[in-house]
Design an enzyme around this catalytic site. Structure first.
Site, PDB file in Angstrom:
ATOM      1  N   ARG A 283       0.826  -1.201   0.000  1.00 35.16           N
ATOM      2  CA  ARG A 283       0.000   0.000   0.000  1.00 35.16           C
ATOM      3  C   ARG A 283       0.858   1.247   0.000  1.00 35.16           C
ATOM      4  O   ARG A 283       1.741   1.413   0.838  1.00 35.16           O
ATOM      5  CB  ARG A 283      -0.913   0.010   1.236  1.00 35.16           C
ATOM      6  CG  ARG A 283      -1.674   1.309   1.469  1.00 35.16           C
ATOM      7  CD  ARG A 283      -2.896   1.393   0.573  1.00 35.16           C
ATOM      8  NE  ARG A 283      -3.660   2.601   0.797  1.00 35.16           N
ATOM      9  CZ  ARG A 283      -4.721   2.691   1.593  1.00 35.16           C
ATOM     10  NH1 ARG A 283      -5.115   1.639   2.264  1.00 35.16           N
ATOM     11  NH2 ARG A 283      -5.385   3.806   1.702  1.00 35.16           N
TER      12      ARG A 283
ATOM     13  N   ARG B   3      -5.634   1.380  -4.668  1.00 34.08           N
ATOM     14  CA  ARG B   3      -4.764   0.800  -3.664  1.00 34.08           C
ATOM     15  C   ARG B   3      -4.759  -0.708  -3.744  1.00 34.08           C
ATOM     16  O   ARG B   3      -5.760  -1.329  -4.096  1.00 34.08           O
ATOM     17  CB  ARG B   3      -5.169   1.263  -2.256  1.00 34.08           C
ATOM     18  CG  ARG B   3      -6.493   0.744  -1.714  1.00 34.08           C
ATOM     19  CD  ARG B   3      -7.736   1.433  -2.243  1.00 34.08           C
ATOM     20  NE  ARG B   3      -7.773   2.860  -2.025  1.00 34.08           N
ATOM     21  CZ  ARG B   3      -8.219   3.391  -0.875  1.00 34.08           C
ATOM     22  NH1 ARG B   3      -8.686   2.650   0.075  1.00 34.08           N
ATOM     23  NH2 ARG B   3      -8.220   4.687  -0.743  1.00 34.08           N
TER      24      ARG B   3
ATOM     25  N   ASP C 267      -6.689  -2.033   1.349  1.00 34.87           N
ATOM     26  CA  ASP C 267      -7.236  -1.114   2.345  1.00 34.87           C
ATOM     27  C   ASP C 267      -7.902  -1.960   3.419  1.00 34.87           C
ATOM     28  O   ASP C 267      -8.742  -2.809   3.107  1.00 34.87           O
ATOM     29  CB  ASP C 267      -8.268  -0.199   1.668  1.00 34.87           C
ATOM     30  CG  ASP C 267      -8.846   0.854   2.597  1.00 34.87           C
ATOM     31  OD1 ASP C 267      -8.124   1.337   3.493  1.00 34.87           O
ATOM     32  OD2 ASP C 267     -10.030   1.213   2.410  1.00 34.87           O
TER      33      ASP C 267
ATOM     34  N   ASP D 209      -9.986  -1.395   6.852  1.00 37.19           N
ATOM     35  CA  ASP D 209     -10.637  -0.388   7.688  1.00 37.19           C
ATOM     36  C   ASP D 209     -11.279  -1.051   8.899  1.00 37.19           C
ATOM     37  O   ASP D 209     -11.989  -2.054   8.765  1.00 37.19           O
ATOM     38  CB  ASP D 209     -11.704   0.361   6.885  1.00 37.19           C
ATOM     39  CG  ASP D 209     -11.106   1.308   5.863  1.00 37.19           C
ATOM     40  OD1 ASP D 209      -9.943   1.716   6.039  1.00 37.19           O
ATOM     41  OD2 ASP D 209     -11.797   1.626   4.881  1.00 37.19           O
TER      42      ASP D 209
HETATM   43  N1  PH2 Z   1     -12.860   2.427  -0.763  1.00 36.76           N
HETATM   44  C1  PH2 Z   1     -12.724   3.730  -0.747  1.00 36.76           C
HETATM   45  C2  PH2 Z   1     -13.337   4.601  -1.740  1.00 36.76           C
HETATM   46  N2  PH2 Z   1     -14.141   3.919  -2.694  1.00 36.76           N
HETATM   47  N3  PH2 Z   1     -15.130   1.993  -3.586  1.00 36.76           N
HETATM   48  C3  PH2 Z   1     -15.312   0.668  -3.546  1.00 36.76           C
HETATM   49  N4  PH2 Z   1     -16.141   0.098  -4.435  1.00 36.76           N
HETATM   50  N5  PH2 Z   1     -14.714  -0.125  -2.616  1.00 36.76           N
HETATM   51  C4  PH2 Z   1     -13.876   0.408  -1.676  1.00 36.76           C
HETATM   52  O1  PH2 Z   1     -13.334  -0.340  -0.828  1.00 36.76           O
HETATM   53  C5  PH2 Z   1     -13.649   1.811  -1.686  1.00 36.76           C
HETATM   54  C6  PH2 Z   1     -14.305   2.578  -2.668  1.00 36.76           C
HETATM   55  C7  PH2 Z   1     -11.958   4.407   0.310  1.00 36.76           C
HETATM   56  O2  PH2 Z   1     -11.377   3.558   1.164  1.00 36.76           O
HETATM   57 MG    MG Z   2     -11.458   2.559   3.090  1.00 38.52          MG
HETATM   58 MG    MG Z   3      -8.517   2.827   4.954  1.00 37.38          MG
END
Ligand code: PH2
Ligand code: MG
Ligand code: MG
Length: 162
Positions: free
Chosen positions: A85, A94, A97, A99
């Site tokens: 990342r 990325r 991610d 979260d």
């Molecule tokens: N994560 C984001 C912004 N946009 N869109 C999708 N479809 N999936 C994601 O995990 C995602 C996003 C910011 O972390």
């Molecule tokens: Mg995110």
């Molecule tokens: Mg994040």
């Protein structure tokens, strides 16, 4: 004491499935973290961010952890870094991610960490995988179940993703 935490996973760069599988394995192998459940992989259109990004694979995982929230956040960042990342544009593409969505029933609002995740209730790409593994988990801010939050996204007037 152990706490159940929920984590959102996303990737839209590189070998997305291998990266998500590797991230889940890394989580399970981490001291103080035991895996409980992982959703299926959902392919989703990117929401927000620069145009021209590839589609995402998104998933959600439930873990039981003896870490505290900041220790878990630090672990998530280290796994993100291990999978290449690079933090550039906000919402840019990325490799990985991770979260932190929910940490037990705790509400945390510090400069380092906001739990529940601020966008939890607005994001279909988060709620759909999460609902597979935890439809009855409760968002402590709204005191609503994940399944209800997901159903609310279809109601007229619901706010789109931020
Ligand atoms: N994560 C984001 C912004 N946009 N869109 C999708 N479809 N999936 C994601 O995990 C995602 C996003 C910011 O972390
Ligand atoms: Mg995110
Ligand atoms: Mg994040």
């Amino acid at each position: 004491v152990a706490t159940i935490a929920y984590i959102a996973l996303g990737s839209n760069l590189g070998d997305r499935k291998a990266i998500l599988d590797g991230a889940i394995a890394a989580l399970r192998e981490s001291p103080g973290v035991a895996g409980l459940a992982v959703s299926s992989l959902h392919e989703t259109d990117p929401v927000g961010g620069p145009a021209g990004q590839g589609r995402y694979l998104n998933a959600a995982a439930a873990v039981e952890t003896t870490l505290d929230p900041l220790q878990l956040l630090t672990l998530l960042h280290s796994i993100e870094a291990r999978f290449g990342r690079v933090r550039s544009a906000r919402w840019g593409e990325r490799t990985l991610d991770l979260d932190l969505l929910l940490f037990g029933d705790q509400i945390i609002a510090t400069p380092e960490l906001s739990v529940p995740h601020p966008s939890l209730t607005a994001r279909r790409f988060v709620l759909e995988p999460l609902c597979e593994i935890a439809p009855n988990a409760v968002d402590p801010r709204t005191e609503r179940k994940i399944a209800d939050l997901l159903a609310s996204l279809d109601l007229p007037g619901s706010q789109p993703d931020r």
